[in-house]
Enzyme design. Structure first.
Site, short mmCIF file in Angstrom:
data_model
loop_
_atom_site.label_atom_id
_atom_site.label_comp_id
_atom_site.label_asym_id
_atom_site.label_seq_id
_atom_site.Cartn_x
_atom_site.Cartn_y
_atom_site.Cartn_z
N LYS A 1 37.45 45.25 39.85
CA LYS A 1 37.41 46.14 38.70
C LYS A 1 37.04 45.43 37.39
CE LYS A 1 39.59 50.12 40.61
NZ LYS A 1 40.67 50.19 41.60
N PHE B 1 47.49 51.36 47.92
CA PHE B 1 46.06 51.66 47.85
C PHE B 1 45.30 50.35 47.75
CE2 PHE B 1 41.94 52.37 46.02
CZ PHE B 1 41.48 53.43 46.76
N ASP C 1 47.17 41.99 45.44
CA ASP C 1 46.02 42.80 45.08
C ASP C 1 46.16 43.16 43.60
OD1 ASP C 1 44.17 44.75 44.54
OD2 ASP C 1 44.47 45.87 46.40
C1 LIG Z 1 40.44 50.23 43.08
C2 LIG Z 1 41.32 49.42 43.94
C3 LIG Z 1 40.85 48.87 45.14
C4 LIG Z 1 39.48 49.15 45.70
O1 LIG Z 1 38.44 48.75 44.86
P1 LIG Z 1 36.96 49.34 45.07
O2 LIG Z 1 36.12 48.54 44.12
O3 LIG Z 1 37.01 50.80 44.74
O4 LIG Z 1 36.61 49.11 46.50
C5 LIG Z 1 41.72 48.06 45.86
N1 LIG Z 1 42.96 47.81 45.42
C6 LIG Z 1 43.44 48.33 44.28
C7 LIG Z 1 44.83 47.99 43.85
C8 LIG Z 1 42.65 49.17 43.51
O5 LIG Z 1 43.13 49.71 42.41
#
Ligand SMILES: *Cc1c(COP(=O)(O)O)cnc(C)c1O
Length: 423
Positions: free
Chosen positions: A262, A148, A233
């Site tokens: 985040k 994700f 990520d």
């Molecule tokens: C939440 C998340 C995203 C996307 O972030 P948004 O601010 O919602 O666009 C990308 N990668 C990971 C691992 C995430 O948990």
């Protein structure tokens, strides 16, 4: 402030003013929140809930942390937005402080996580063409099943979740999906067009899936040997969640690019960034990439405070200690309503036994007991309390989870009674 377990009041399903006009791209639990304080949130009917989701880690420091509010208020009084057409006095210090935290040279600020992932993809492709010498238009990036990385059309194009993709094609080419945790398959997917490996060091949305030991360091070795960028990520795993500043730290892995978001915005603003060294990030020159809001002084001032709070190590230590406690409590429920517990630090994915119900049903039952959690999918629930949660709050939450799994009828013991009992 009265903090009730919601159960004693029997929350019921209802809609609230304006809900009919909210597009249906989410199916939230039936609760409407109006206030937050640390690890707790209050709904419009005055009931308080312990927040075990923490905005998917965006609220690592809890709701409205006083240090973050102070930083935000100070900056609100001075300057909020300039665009990058002009400089501002928060951008440079923010980038310097975040680069130092990451041990890197450069920071490229954006706003949302997906934008930062897109930024890393663009940087990796350009690096591939300009530095590695991949023939124009042929760059490939290796990604993993269950990934994700956000919701843009390019990113969902390499998702393995059909709901995320269905109806949104045609998709951006240039991605190869291999099984998460499988080093041999990753090695086999490499060729001369491979510019990067994009990985979540722990897969959050997939249900807090921790890869086998040696996977991340193996990816690091592969990327070094085959000359590709390792892109971590850490949007959900970063800033103390796993007990270290970054999840990669557990294997002493340093990626070429960190993708952050985040918690970087302190739960106050969207703030994301790509952090890397000159060779990887310098390929993005003026005109090649940007964002109207990226690097705005308001977000940067908050981000600076987040970095300062992270630098103390306090939250990493809390995540480690509280994580052991949460793990112990949940492990005791395996075979008693839980099938499996996974995770690291204060971040757990639990699979519920089929006899108990699905993840959604358990989360709705928890809501009635004054605990907010969210299913990841199917029978999997993700638990990620704010790192400011206390031991006793956590113990109480574990009791609520245990009672829910045993189908104990509400009301269970409220937080106030629990505190009174413990003295
Ligand atoms: C939440 C998340 C995203 C996307 O972030 P948004 O601010 O919602 O666009 C990308 N990668 C990971 C691992 C995430 O948990």
């Amino acid at each position: 402030m009265l903090r009730l377990g919601a159960a004693s009041l029997g929350a019921d399903e209802r809609t609230h003013a304006g809900d009919d006009h909210v597009a249906h791209n989410y199916a939230p639990l039936p609760v409407t929140l109006t206030r937050g304080d640390g690890a707790w949130v209050e709904d419009v009917d005055g009931r308080w809930y312990l927040d075990l989701l923490a905005g998917y880690s965006a609220l690592n420091f809890g709701h409205r942390h006083p240090r973050l509010l102070r930083a935000a208020r100070n900056q609100l009084e001075r300057l909020t937005l300039t665009s990058r057409a002009f400089g501002n006095d928060q951008l440079g210090p923010f980038c310097e402080e975040l680069a130092t935290l990451c041990g890197k040279d450069l920071v490229l600020p954006m706003n949302t996580g997906a934008e930062a992932v897109e930024t890393a993809i663009k940087a990796a492709r350009r690096w591939g063409y300009r530095v590695k010498g991949v023939p124009a238009g042929h760059a490939t990036i290796i990604v993993f099943s269950g990934n994700f990385h956000g919701r843009t059309t390019t990113i969902v194009g390499f998702s393995t979740d059909e709901d995320s993709r269905d109806g949104f094609g045609p998709f951006t080419p240039g991605f190869r999906v291999v099984p998460f945790g499988d080093l041999d398959a990753t090695a086999a997917a490499f060729d001369e067009t491979t510019v990067a490996v994009l990985v979540e060091p722990i897969q959050g949305e997939a249900g807090v899936v921790v890869p086998p030991t040696g996977f991340l360091s193996g990816l690091r070795d592969l990327c070094t040997a085959r000359r590709a960028l390792l892109i971590a990520d850490e949007i959900q795993s970063g800033f103390g969640r796993t007990g270290r500043t970054f999840a990669c730290d557990h294997e002493a892995v340093v990626p070429d690019l960190y993708v952050l978001g985040k918690a970087l915005g302190g739960g106050l603003v969207p703030l994301s960034a790509v952090v890397g060294d000159h060779d990887a990030l310098e390929v993005l020159g003026p005109g090649s990439h940007g964002s109207t809001f990226g690097g705005n002084p308001f977000a940067c001032a908050i981000g600076r405070e987040v970095v300062a709070m992270t630098t103390t190590g306090e939250y990493q230590a809390r995540a480690t200690e509280l994580g052991v406690r949460l793990r112990r409590g949940l492990d005791a429920l395996v075979g008693h309503g839980l099938r499996e517990v996974r995770g690291r630090g204060l971040w757990m994915g639990v699979d519920v036994e089929a006899s108990v119900g699905d993840g959604r049903a358990v989360c709705e039952a928890l809501l009635h007991r004054g605990v907010l959690a969210k299913e990841a999918h199917g029978s999997t629930i993700r638990l990620a309390p704010p790192l400011v949660v206390t031991e006793r709050e956590l113990d109480w939450a574990i009791e609520q989870i245990a009672a829910t799994l045993h189908h104990a009828p509400p009301p269970s013991i409220s937080w106030d009674d629990f505190q009174a009992h413990e003295g």
